[in-house]
Structures are given as structure tokens and as C-alpha cells.
Design a protein around this motif. Structure first.
Motif, mmCIF file in Angstrom:
data_model
loop_
_atom_site.group_PDB
_atom_site.id
_atom_site.type_symbol
_atom_site.label_atom_id
_atom_site.label_comp_id
_atom_site.label_asym_id
_atom_site.label_seq_id
_atom_site.Cartn_x
_atom_site.Cartn_y
_atom_site.Cartn_z
ATOM 1 N N SER A 47 0.834 -1.212 0.000
ATOM 2 C CA SER A 47 0.000 0.000 0.000
ATOM 3 C C SER A 47 0.861 1.252 0.000
ATOM 4 O O SER A 47 0.544 2.247 -0.666
ATOM 5 N N ASN B 50 2.044 2.950 -3.218
ATOM 6 C CA ASN B 50 1.120 3.759 -4.017
ATOM 7 C C ASN B 50 1.129 5.234 -3.642
ATOM 8 O O ASN B 50 0.409 6.033 -4.226
ATOM 9 N N LEU C 254 -3.628 -9.324 -6.079
ATOM 10 C CA LEU C 254 -4.041 -7.963 -6.437
ATOM 11 C C LEU C 254 -2.889 -6.975 -6.272
ATOM 12 O O LEU C 254 -2.726 -6.048 -7.071
ATOM 13 N N ASP C 255 -2.077 -7.194 -5.251
ATOM 14 C CA ASP C 255 -0.901 -6.337 -5.044
ATOM 15 C C ASP C 255 0.100 -6.501 -6.186
ATOM 16 O O ASP C 255 0.690 -5.526 -6.653
ATOM 17 N N GLN D 250 -0.669 -7.448 -9.202
ATOM 18 C CA GLN D 250 -1.311 -6.871 -10.384
ATOM 19 C C GLN D 250 -1.091 -5.355 -10.435
ATOM 20 O O GLN D 250 -0.755 -4.797 -11.470
ATOM 21 N N ARG D 251 -1.299 -4.705 -9.271
ATOM 22 C CA ARG D 251 -1.084 -3.255 -9.201
ATOM 23 C C ARG D 251 0.386 -2.908 -9.427
ATOM 24 O O ARG D 251 0.704 -1.879 -10.022
ATOM 25 N N THR E 7 1.577 -2.160 -12.986
ATOM 26 C CA THR E 7 1.189 -0.884 -13.619
ATOM 27 C C THR E 7 1.779 0.311 -12.876
ATOM 28 O O THR E 7 1.440 1.453 -13.163
ATOM 29 N N HIS E 8 2.649 0.044 -11.921
ATOM 30 C CA HIS E 8 3.248 1.125 -11.119
ATOM 31 C C HIS E 8 4.158 1.982 -12.002
ATOM 32 O O HIS E 8 4.871 1.454 -12.869
ATOM 33 N N GLN F 289 -1.257 -7.733 -17.991
ATOM 34 C CA GLN F 289 -0.310 -6.719 -17.524
ATOM 35 C C GLN F 289 1.142 -7.153 -17.763
ATOM 36 O O GLN F 289 2.002 -6.328 -18.058
#
Length: 504
Positions: free
Chosen positions: A51, A54, A86-87, A89-90, A93-94, A129
Motif C-alpha cells: 500500500s 502507491n 491484487l498487489d 497486479q497493481r 502498472t506502477h 499486464q
């Protein structure tokens, strides 16, 4: 120590801007042995660290990446795939490439685990991704994505996920980004195609292999030069060569070489095309390839006579590859005086060219002249002796002179030539009758670095293990060789110390 890391993780999770705590956590996790972290893996709460990635804070991101790189090593791939999907996956795209690299390295761990990989295959968005990462500017990110997708394709389920779903459309869309990205996708396709005939079939059905081959034989000379390297990689496999032959690709490449004389831009792609045939000859049959595609050998001879160092280098490399097998040596021998002239040219370049080309010439000579004990018939020994004499007026002195130059790479390459011929009686006679040569072989003081010491040791070993050296060199020199061999490559002779009267 592991308990301290867990305590700091909890503290980090409670704070909005925990920079001080992250710095402390980074120091602690680097100090904790990995086995201790693994024992406490169930207590590691990593989601708060993801988290924090981000938030737009460069130092915070760098600290989190460093901490996660360490802690994630303690987490089983299956746990990663199920609980942090999910982490991950994110992360793909960072905006920060270090986060993408971290994420892809973890996906790489997952896809290498037979149980965890199924979790990835069922996650279409994650795979999409990964494909998108091929199109990024950062090469290391793209390479990591290609590696993960290649690994996924090793299973039937992986092949189906890549080629029988929307992922294939995603792959084709990424290719449209630019030329560089298109070649990256081709690289992935060739990696996959090289695994098995089934994998190749999936790739050909997708249309991407056909597209690559169309570019190979197209009009853009720069594209040709890039594509031939990939096609050569495919030709390293038996099923790949079969496919290229069945599709008429090898004939097309041969025809392009035939037409190269009238193409002012052939210099861009010709080296790669000639290398292709050189590798093909080694993997199949040198005689069959040279007989079926005579333009290949013709072009090699022409390139050797060129004034262009690039062309000369490719010709030299190709001759070395071709002549590394007995069948290849016979093919070259059949060309008679043409090959003798080429050898003289190689000898000239070994003496006068740039250091890089000199080394390539020496490596080729080593391949051409080497014969295993089983191959040493009178005919083959006569052939290598003749080839050696064609290189220069005094070939032994030529290579000895090169070995005395103050460049370790040249020194070792010249020693490699001597090693290649060291077990052949004609060469041993030349060495023994050359003034000072035996002393040069025995002299350890000439070699100053590990690579040179190793190269000299290989020469001594080749001589000492030969059945004819005792007779040709004499028993005393043979015993000196055996002593050198038993002492090893790094032996240093003890310096005798003399007591001086009155000394302490």
C-alpha cells in the motif's frame, strides 16, 4: 531479530508516513538470516508495504522495494499467488520501474512453481499486464516479462492461455508500439518455439512466426539483419530446422545471398545470413549444407578477401565453426588451393589486424587444426601440417611472437593454437627443433594472471599426455612436463633463504 522485524512491520502498518520506521526495518531485515524469516513467514504482514508503494514518495518507494525484495524471499510462491495477487497486479502498472521489476521477479518465482503457476494462468488480467510490460521503455522490465511468459509456455495449460485466449490479441497489440517492441515479441515467440514441435505449432498457428519470416525475406535490410539472429536461434533445434526447410526459408536465405552481390546494402544483413549457414552446417552435415547451398562457401571465401574487417571477421568465425568437425575439415580440404590462400589470409590478419580480429583468427586456427587422438590418421595429420604451413612462412614463430605480446587475450589465444596441435607428432617435432621453444613452454614466469597460467597448463597437459612426446622431446623434457603437470598451474618455486652472520 525476526521478532523485531515483525514488530516494526506492525508499527509501519499503523502510520501514514513511516519513513523512520521503514529505514529501521530495512536495516533489520537485511541482518536477519533468511531461514529465520521463513520460520516466521506466517507472521509477515506485507500488504501495508504494498500500500505504501502507491504514495508518491520516492524514498518511501525505494525503501519498500528493498524491504519487500528481502521479505518476499521468505514467502512461498503459492502464498504469493493466492494472497497477494491484487498487489502484484497493481505492481505491474506502477510508474516506478523498480516496482515492476520487483513484481515480475516474484511472478517469475510463481511460474516456476508447478502448484502456484495455475493461479497465474487463471488470472487473465495479471497475464495481460505482464504482456504490457514487454512494451515498456525499460529493457530489464521487458526482459523479465518475456522470461515469465516463456516459462509459462512450458506447460500445455500455459500454451493454451497464451495462444487460445484474448492474450494473443494483447500480444499483437503490444507489437504495434514500435519496432523495438515488435522484435521483443518475436524474441518471446522464438523462445517458445524452440522448446518443442508442439510449442512451434502453437506459434505458427498464431501467425507470428510467419510474420517474422516475412520480415526476414522482405526489402528492409536493417529488419533482415535483426530477424536472421532470431531465425538462427530457432535453427538450433531439430524441429526448428525441419520447419524452416519445409517452409522453404533456407532456400530463400540462400537466394538472398546469391543476389547480395548486386545489393549495395548487403553489408547490413550478409554477416548474419552467412552465420546462419555456418551454424546450420555444424548442426546438420557440413558436406550436405555446402553441397546443397554452394553459394554459402563461395561467399565465405569472398568475404575473407574483403577489405572490410567486419566481413573478414565473419568469414574467419564461419571457417572456424565449419572446421571444428572432421566432416567440415574435409569439406574445406576439398576446395584445395582456395582454402590454402584463405589460410594465408588468416595468418596475415593474425599478425596485422586489430586485437579483436587477431583473437578471432587465432580461435579459428585452433578449431581448424585440432585433432583428437582417434582422428590422427596419416591423411588428417598430413592435412593439418599442410594447413599450419600455409598460415605463414614460419607459422610457429608467428604464433610465438603473438604469445609474447603484452596482451593476456592474445597471449592465451596463441597458447590455445599451440595446445590444439600439441598432441600431433609433426607439431611436436617443430616445437622441439625451434630454439628455446621447450624452455618457453616450461617457463612459469611468462604468465602473470590466472587465465594465462591456466592456458599454459592446458598446453603442458596436452603435451605431457601425448603418446609420442617422450620419444620426440626426450625423456628429460618429458619428465619436466610431468613435473609441471603434477605441480599444477599456480605452483611457485620456493625461494631459498641464506642465513647471514649477525642477523637476528
Amino acid at each position: 531479530m525476526a521478532a523485531q522485524a515483525i514488530s516494526l512491520l506492525r508499527e509501519v502498518a499503523r502510520l501514514e508516513a513511516p519513513l523512520e520506521e521503514l529505514r529501521a526495518l530495512q536495516s533489520v531485515v537485511q541482518a536477519v538470516p533468511l531461514h529465520e524469516l521463513r520460520e516466521q513467514a506466517a507472521e509477515l504482514r506485507l500488504r501495508p508495504l504494498f500500500s505504501l508503494l502507491n504514495q508518491n514518495n520516492r524514498e518511501q518507494t525505494a525503501l519498500c522495494v528493498s524491504i519487500l525484495e528481502r521479505l518476499l524471499q521468505a514467502v512461498e510462491p503459492i502464498h504469493l499467488a493466492r494472497n497477494l495477487r491484487l498487489d502484484l497486479q497493481r505492481g505491474l502498472t506502477h510508474p516506478d520501474d523498480s516496482v515492476k521489476t520487483l513484481t515480475l521477479s516474484q511472478i517469475g518465482r510463481i511460474v516456476e512453481d508447478s502448484e502456484a503457476v495455475t493461479e497465474v494462468l487463471s488470472n487473465a488480467e495479471l497475464l495481460k499486464q505482464v504482456v504490457c510490460c514487454i512494451g515498456g521503455e525499460n529493457l530489464s522490465v521487458a526482459k523479465a516479462a518475456i522470461k515469465s511468459l516463456s516459462r509459462i509456455s512450458l506447460t500445455q495449460a500455459g500454451l493454451e492461455a497464451l495462444f487460445e485466449s484474448n492474450l494473443l490479441d494483447d500480444l499483437k497489440n503490444v507489437m504495434k508500439t514500435n519496432d523495438v517492441v515488435r522484435y521483443r515479441v518475436y524474441e518471446l515467440i522464438i523462445d517458445i518455439s524452440s522448446v518443442s514441435s508442439e510449442s512451434l505449432n502453437y506459434c505458427t498457428t498464431s501467425g507470428l512466426v510467419t510474420q517474422l519470416l516475412r520480415e526476414l525475406t522482405g526489402e528492409d535490410v536493417l529488419v533482415r539483419a535483426t530477424c536472421i539472429e532470431m531465425v538462427t536461434s530457432l535453427a538450433y533445434t531439430h524441429h526448428g530446422r525441419q520447419y524452416l526447410a519445409q517452409e522453404g526459408v533456407i532456400d530463400q536465405i540462400s537466394n538472398i545471398i546469391v543476389g547480395a552481390d548486386s545489393d549495395p546494402f548487403s553489408g547490413f544483413y550478409l554477416p548474419g545470413f552467412v552465420k546462419f549457414f555456418g551454424n546450420l552446417a555444424v548442426m546438420d552435415s557440413p558436406q550436405q549444407i555446402c553441397e546443397r547451398y554452394p553459394v554459402f562457401l563461395e561467399k565465405v571465401f569472398a568475404m575473407a578477401d574483403s577489405q572490410d574487417p567486419t566481413m573478414i571477421g565473419v568469414a574467419v568465425d564461419t571457417v572456424g565453426i565449419l572446421g571444428s568437425s572432421i566432416e567440415g575439415k574435409q569439406v574445406l580440404q576439398k576446395t584445395g588451393t582456395r582454402f590454402e590462400r584463405l589460410l594465408t589470409r588468416i595468418g596475415y590478419q593474425a599478425k596485422n589486424a586489430s586485437t579483436e580480429l587477431k583473437i578471432r583468427c587465432l580461435d579459428a586456427v585452433s578449431s581448424l587444426l585440432y585433432l583428437s587422438p582417434e582422428q590422427q590418421t596419416d591423411d588428417f595429420l598430413g592435412m593439418t601440417e599442410s594447413w599450419f604451413s600455409s598460415l605463414s612462412r614460419d607459422s610457429l614463430e608467428l604464433f610465438r611472437g603473438i604469445s609474447n605480446q603484452p596482451f593476456p587475450e592474445l597471449h592465451c589465444a596463441a597458447l590455445k593454437v599451440f595446445t590444439a596441435i600439441a598432441n600431433q607428432p609433426w607439431a611436436q617435432k617443430l616445437m622441439f627443433n625451434s630454439p628455446g621453444f621447450v624452455e618457453f613452454v616450461m617457463d612459469r614466469s611468462v604468465e602473470h594472471d590466472k587465465t594465462s597460467k591456466d592456458a599454459k597448463y592446458e598446453l603442458v597437459k596436452a603435451l605431457a599426455n601425448s603418446k609420442t612426446v617422450a620419444e620426440i622431446f626426450g625423456n628429460s623434457n618429458y619428465l619436466r612436463l610431468r613435473t609441471y603437470l603434477s605441480e599444477g598451474p599456480y605452483y611457485v618455486k620456493p625461494v631459498a633463504t641464506t642465513a647471514v652472520e649477525g642477523a637476528d
